[in-house]
Design an enzyme around this catalytic site. Structure first.
Site, mmCIF file in Angstrom:
data_model
loop_
_atom_site.group_PDB
_atom_site.id
_atom_site.type_symbol
_atom_site.label_atom_id
_atom_site.label_comp_id
_atom_site.label_asym_id
_atom_site.label_seq_id
_atom_site.Cartn_x
_atom_site.Cartn_y
_atom_site.Cartn_z
ATOM 1 N N HIS A 61 0.692 -1.304 -0.285
ATOM 2 C CA HIS A 61 0.168 -0.071 -0.158
ATOM 3 C C HIS A 61 0.772 1.439 -0.036
ATOM 4 C CE1 HIS A 61 -3.073 -2.185 1.137
ATOM 5 N NE2 HIS A 61 -3.176 -2.973 1.740
ATOM 6 N N PHE A 62 0.764 2.216 -1.670
ATOM 7 C CA PHE A 62 1.905 3.450 -0.946
ATOM 8 C C PHE A 62 1.188 4.711 -0.785
ATOM 9 C CE2 PHE A 62 5.625 1.474 -3.988
ATOM 10 C CZ PHE A 62 6.085 0.787 -3.208
ATOM 11 N N ASP A 303 2.250 -7.497 2.342
ATOM 12 C CA ASP A 303 1.257 -5.829 3.209
ATOM 13 C C ASP A 303 0.744 -4.672 4.001
ATOM 14 O OD1 ASP A 303 -1.969 -5.246 3.702
ATOM 15 O OD2 ASP A 303 -2.238 -6.792 5.136
ATOM 16 N N HIS A 307 1.342 4.202 8.007
ATOM 17 C CA HIS A 307 0.356 4.915 8.936
ATOM 18 C C HIS A 307 1.431 6.040 9.562
ATOM 19 C CE1 HIS A 307 -3.494 2.536 8.049
ATOM 20 N NE2 HIS A 307 -2.653 1.476 8.294
HETATM 21 ZN ZN LIG Z 1 -5.905 -7.172 3.219
#
Ligand SMILES: [Zn+2]
Length: 426
Positions: A61-62, A303, A307
């Site tokens: 997730h960038f 993954d 945050h």
């Molecule tokens: Zn996921």
């Protein structure tokens, strides 16, 4: 460029040997002993180091666009390169969601100026609502490498089945986040002794297993390449094993945190051990390792979920789920899978290179003459301690751990994407 005297480990061919690698115009031209250097040749001395294909992470997730205070394409690429990754697949849960060609094209255009290869998945449903299918054909034509609503599950079996049929027709993988929210009261923490201690209900394993069971069956019927993302429970692993034997084209990802940690980590690391699906029991962790060892789980993916410190500083129930993973993934694999003897180095690297490349139809993940020079050079024996990150976020429970396996250099398309400060060149 010539890389001299490295121990070349290529899981695609199953070979390991000491040799030199000659790179010209981004391509591996020759692999042989004692290649002589031209007068102005860049020579990298890799004696005592391992050279593997550039790592591939199918699940990152960038946060770009929409949440660029957590990560951007640029900082994500820097973190990936430091971890030895030359190719990553970004999830579609950005803002706006990657559910249309213009959003996809914007990301791919900006990604083109980074030093690693950033692939982008499209979402299965518009707005991640699980109701209306995206134009998968148009997005594939525009460069989407696969499809996923990762972050949330697809609730309707019939809707997902239709999406799988479309994915099978288009020959692209469809990847699934398996947690039925109707079982969950507080996500990110396993429902069990630890959640009880914290006075919350948590997320029980059946939330994952019930969807894995359903979707293994849908995979079997549809013939699609279906990826069970970040598998975390023993029964889920067993279901994938059984349905693979029945002929389903199933794949499964394990994350470094799920093969390293258990729910007990929540008591020690608090929100830094909160992720979806949650860390579970020691029996689950062992089952994930057995699944990796017997090939049921064919991919290791991080993954990587950045945050901010402010977000992770909230209470255990209010903080968002997820941890970063790109900069510690290889070392965790070496430390907790290879060194204890669960996997060989070749087996570990296979799940981080050629397996994901083949699933996504990418021409990478191999060290061979004529292939793109995507390489990672690392010292599998070197001990190091992660203390700071190139990622924009630092939400990792592994900060301060002593790990084995240090990335020295990452080369993507023949160009240096990362050099460790300890890697002095002759
Ligand atoms: Zn996921």
């Amino acid at each position: 460029m010539i890389i001299k005297n490295g121990f070349i480990t290529d899981p695609a061919s199953g070979t390991s040997r000491c040799a030199d690698i000659l790179i010209r115009d981004g391509i591996i031209r020759e692999i042989a002993e004692n290649i002589s250097a031209a007068p102005d040749e860049t020579v990298i001395e890799a004696g005592g180091l391992t050279i593997a294909p550039g790592l591939i992470d199918t699940h990152v997730h960038f946060r770009d666009p929409g949440f660029t205070y957590k990560e951007t394409l640029h900082t994500g690429a820097l973190a990936a390169a430091r971890g030895g990754f030359t190719t990553v697949v970004c999830m579609a849960n950005t803002s706006p969601v990657v559910d249309s060609v213009p959003v996809l094209q914007d990301i791919l255009t900006r990604a083109g100026s980074e030093k690693i290869r950033i692939c982008q998945a499209g979402s299965v449903s518009k707005g991640l609502k699980g109701e209306e299918l995206t134009d998968m054909e148009a997005m594939k034509a525009a460069g989407a490498c696969g499809f996923t609503d990762d972050g949330i599950p697809l609730r309707s079996a019939a809707f997902l089945y239709h999406a799988m049929e479309e994915a099978a027709r288009l020959h692209v993988p469809i990847s699934l986040h398996e947690e039925d929210p109707s079982f969950i009261k507080n996500n990110g923490i396993n429902h069990g002794p630890v959640s009880e201690k914290l006075g919350i209900y948590g997320s029980p394993a059946i939330a994952e297993e019930s969807l894995v069971a359903r979707d293994c069956l849908l995979a079997l019927h549809s013939g699609a390449d279906v990826v069970i993302q970040h598998i975390s429970s023993a029964r889920s692993v067993e279901l994938v094993r059984i349905f693979k034997e029945m002929g389903a084209k199933l794949h499964a990802e394990a994350t470094p945190h799920h093969f390293t940690l258990t729910e007990d980590a929540v008591l020690e690391y608090g929100t830094l051990a909160k992720m979806n699906p949650p860390l579970r029991t020691e029996a689950d962790r062992q089952a994930v390792i057995r699944g990796l060892a017997d090939g049921t789980i064919d991919i290791i993916a991080t993954d990587h979920a950045p945050h901010s410190a402010e977000e992770k500083g909230r209470s255990i129930t209010a903080a968002p789920s997820g941890i970063i993973g790109l900069e510690t993934s290889l070392a965790l694999g070496i430390t907790f899978l290879v060194r204890p003897g669960h996997l060989t180095m070749q087996e570990l690297l296979k799940k981080m290179t050629v397996n994901p490349a083949r699933l996504y139809g990418l021409p990478f993940g191999e060290i061979a003459e004529g292939r793109s020079a995507d390489l990672v050079i690392f010292d599998p024996e070197e001990k190091w301690t992660p203390t700071e990150y190139l990622s924009l976020s630092s939400n990792s429970p592994f900060t301060g751990w002593e790990l084995y396996g240090k990335v020295k250099m990452t080369i993507c398309g023949g160009k240096t994407a990362y050099t460790d400060h300890s890697f002095s060149q002759i």
